[in-house]
Scaffold this motif. Structure first.
Motif, PDB file in Angstrom:
ATOM      1  N   THR A  46       0.835  -1.212   0.000  1.00 39.03           N
ATOM      2  CA  THR A  46       0.000   0.000   0.000  1.00 39.03           C
ATOM      3  C   THR A  46       0.863   1.253   0.000  1.00 39.03           C
ATOM      4  O   THR A  46       0.633   2.199  -0.758  1.00 39.03           O
ATOM      5  N   ARG A  47       1.883   1.240   0.870  1.00 35.01           N
ATOM      6  CA  ARG A  47       2.725   2.434   0.991  1.00 35.01           C
ATOM      7  C   ARG A  47       3.463   2.701  -0.326  1.00 35.01           C
ATOM      8  O   ARG A  47       3.489   3.842  -0.806  1.00 35.01           O
ATOM      9  N   LEU A  50       1.077   3.980  -3.031  1.00 30.61           N
ATOM     10  CA  LEU A  50       0.666   5.374  -2.845  1.00 30.61           C
ATOM     11  C   LEU A  50       1.844   6.329  -3.009  1.00 30.61           C
ATOM     12  O   LEU A  50       1.676   7.445  -3.510  1.00 30.61           O
ATOM     13  N   ASP A  51       3.020   5.869  -2.601  1.00 36.75           N
ATOM     14  CA  ASP A  51       4.204   6.711  -2.775  1.00 36.75           C
ATOM     15  C   ASP A  51       4.490   6.901  -4.269  1.00 36.75           C
ATOM     16  O   ASP A  51       4.858   7.999  -4.702  1.00 36.75           O
ATOM     17  N   ALA A  53       2.283   6.844  -6.607  1.00 35.53           N
ATOM     18  CA  ALA A  53       1.257   7.778  -7.111  1.00 35.53           C
ATOM     19  C   ALA A  53       1.598   9.217  -6.726  1.00 35.53           C
ATOM     20  O   ALA A  53       1.435  10.145  -7.524  1.00 35.53           O
ATOM     21  N   ARG A  54       2.101   9.388  -5.486  1.00 32.04           N
ATOM     22  CA  ARG A  54       2.508  10.734  -5.037  1.00 32.04           C
ATOM     23  C   ARG A  54       3.633  11.268  -5.909  1.00 32.04           C
ATOM     24  O   ARG A  54       3.628  12.428  -6.326  1.00 32.04           O
TER      25      ARG A  54
ATOM     26  N   TRP B  62      -1.729   7.394   4.623  1.00 32.56           N
ATOM     27  CA  TRP B  62      -1.025   7.388   3.335  1.00 32.56           C
ATOM     28  C   TRP B  62      -1.943   7.882   2.213  1.00 32.56           C
ATOM     29  O   TRP B  62      -1.521   8.635   1.347  1.00 32.56           O
ATOM     30  N   LEU B  66      -1.529  11.259  -0.196  1.00 35.55           N
ATOM     31  CA  LEU B  66      -1.628  11.330  -1.668  1.00 35.55           C
ATOM     32  C   LEU B  66      -2.624  12.423  -2.083  1.00 35.55           C
ATOM     33  O   LEU B  66      -2.334  13.245  -2.961  1.00 35.55           O
TER      34      LEU B  66
END
Lengths: 220, 239
Positions: A46-47, A50-51, A53-54, B62, B66
């Motif tokens: 998950t991290r 999402l990272d 995507a960020r 998280w 985002l």
């Protein structure tokens, strides 16, 4: 006193009970290990996802903003060059036509071009400068090298997410096998030391062993 | 006849065995096994539930990081777009007109006649352009943004634009991500507390199977369970 054959049966029953008990204990421990593996891998997936995507969002913003700043600087230089071209055109036209006024305007434009170029260069130099906040300044002053480094990191996070997701799937599969092992152990406990009971117990052992193997794979 | 005797003996033996088994008084520690297994199951369920909740909170943080990142970048992009695409082109026209006007007026000082008139006319055209454009450009109109070279301080203008929405400027996705990382670590360590609880269950079933060492297994199981509970509580309070 117990007859020898009955004693043997009792010993077999006892062995069956011991194996059953140990299997239940092993299932309990494996469940804890697989739960840890599943949570660990799930969180990592998950991290990283999402990272990634960020970072993709940040890359998009950096490219867009830094391009605007660069385009603006180039546009300003074009404006100054246009004035220079106009000045030259006026001076040439004035010279050819003997028009002193046109030549004077051309000369004034020429002087203005130099001043304008200096002014616009100074303007462009303030892009991303103080007192702009650090985040916006980072967007404006992003270099191609920085973007490439960020892109590499973004790709790495995607790979991490995929790997962690695979580990999570292995852990979930292990938990499924373990659930099956639990059911088969329960069945063996009901059927006791019959043929069906032994088959159930053997199958439960096989399932638990598979779950243990999957637990190991989930950590590698 | 012999077969009948043997069969009779077997039946008696089995009956005797069964009677030995059934006549065994209530086994010592049997209730302890049941209690240990029950408590281990409850503790494991509680730890698992709490770890899942904390893990869910980490995931929320998280996700929020985002969303905040997207919001922050969208806000910055809009301010930059407004400055560089809407304000700056007009401001550059004004700066160009000002500089050109000044140069034309300078040039008109040293000449006379038609040339002077032409230069003054050109200067007035630039003046009209400045008058027409200035009201629509804070960047060029406000002296705060003027540089000594005649240029404009884009850094200062952008900072002022950004300061119009301080709540957007205060967005901190990195902080949310760090908060998520902390919660994820807590969930992981809490899940580790499941191991002593499961070992307690393991020892409980061993206590059931190995009657001679039942008390020892029960004590060890209770110890492991206490360790698991202590670990979970420590993680909950300290992490």
């Amino acid at each position: 006193m117990i007859a020898p054959d009955s004693a043997a049966e009792l010993r077999a029953e006892r062995r069956f009970d011991v194996v059953l008990a140990i299997l239940i204990g092993v299932i309990a421990v494996l469940a804890a290990i697989l739960a840890f593996a599943q949570i660990d891998a799930g969180q990592a997936a998950t991290r990283a996802d999402l990272d990634a995507a960020r970072l993709a969002s940040d890359l998009s913003a950096r490219i867009s903003v830094s391009e605007q700043a660069t385009d603006s600087g180039l546009g300003a230089q074009q404006t100054a060059l246009m004035l220079d071209a106009q000045a030259l055109a006026r001076e040439i036209a004035g010279l050819q036509n003997g028009d002193d006024a046109a030549m004077a305007v051309g000369k004034a434009q020429q002087s203005a071009y130099e001043a304008l170029q200096a002014a616009l260069t100074a303007t462009s130099d303030t892009t991303g400068g103080k007192p702009v906040d650090a985040y916006t300044a980072g967007l404006l002053n992003a270099t191609t090298r920085q973007l490439q480094t960020e892109l590499t990191e973004q790709n790495r996070q995607v790979d991490l997410a995929n790997a962690a997701s695979s580990h999570e799937q292995l852990a979930v599969l292990g938990l499924s096998f373990l659930a099956l092992a639990g059911v088969l152990t329960g069945l063996a406990a009901v059927l006791r030391e019959s043929r069906g009971g032994r088959i159930s117990l053997s199958a439960a052992c096989a399932m638990a062993a598979s779950a243990a193997l999957l637990a190991i794979l989930a950590f590698i | 006849m012999t077969a009948e005797i043997i069969e009779g003996t077997v039946s008696e033996s089995r009956a005797l065995a069964v009677s030995e088994i059934t006549m065994v008084p209530h086994e010592r520690g049997h209730g302890g096994v049941a209690i240990l297994l029950t408590v281990a199951a409850i503790v494991a369920a509680a730890i698992g539930f709490r770890a899942a909740m904390v893990s869910g909170s980490a995931s929320d943080s998280w996700q929020s990081a985002l969303r905040t990142e997207v919001k922050r970048s969208a806000a910055a992009m809009e301010d930059v777009r407004y400055l560089y695409q809407s304000e700056l082109p007009v401001a550059i026209q004004i700066v160009e007109a000002r500089i050109l006007q000044a140069q034309l007026l300078d040039a008109a000082q040293g000449v006379s006649g038609a040339t002077k008139q032409t230069l003054l006319l050109e200067a007035s055209v630039q003046a009209q352009m400045i008058t027409a454009l200035s009201p629509s450009s804070d960047l060029a109109a406000k002296t705060d943004y003027a540089l000594p070279s005649g240029g404009l301080d884009l850094g200062k203008r952008l900072a002022d634009l950004r300061a119009q929405h301080p709540e957007l400027l205060a967005l901190d996705p990195d902080g949310l991500q760090a908060s998520g990382d902390k919660l994820a670590h807590k969930a992981e360590v809490m899940t580790l507390a499941l191991l002593p609880a499961s070992v307690a269950a393991f020892l409980g079933v061993l206590a059931q199977a190995f009657k001679r060492r039942r008390i020892l297994f029960l004590w060890l199981g209770a110890l492991a369970l206490a360790g698991g509970v202590a670990m979970a509580l420590a993680v909950e309070v300290l992490a």
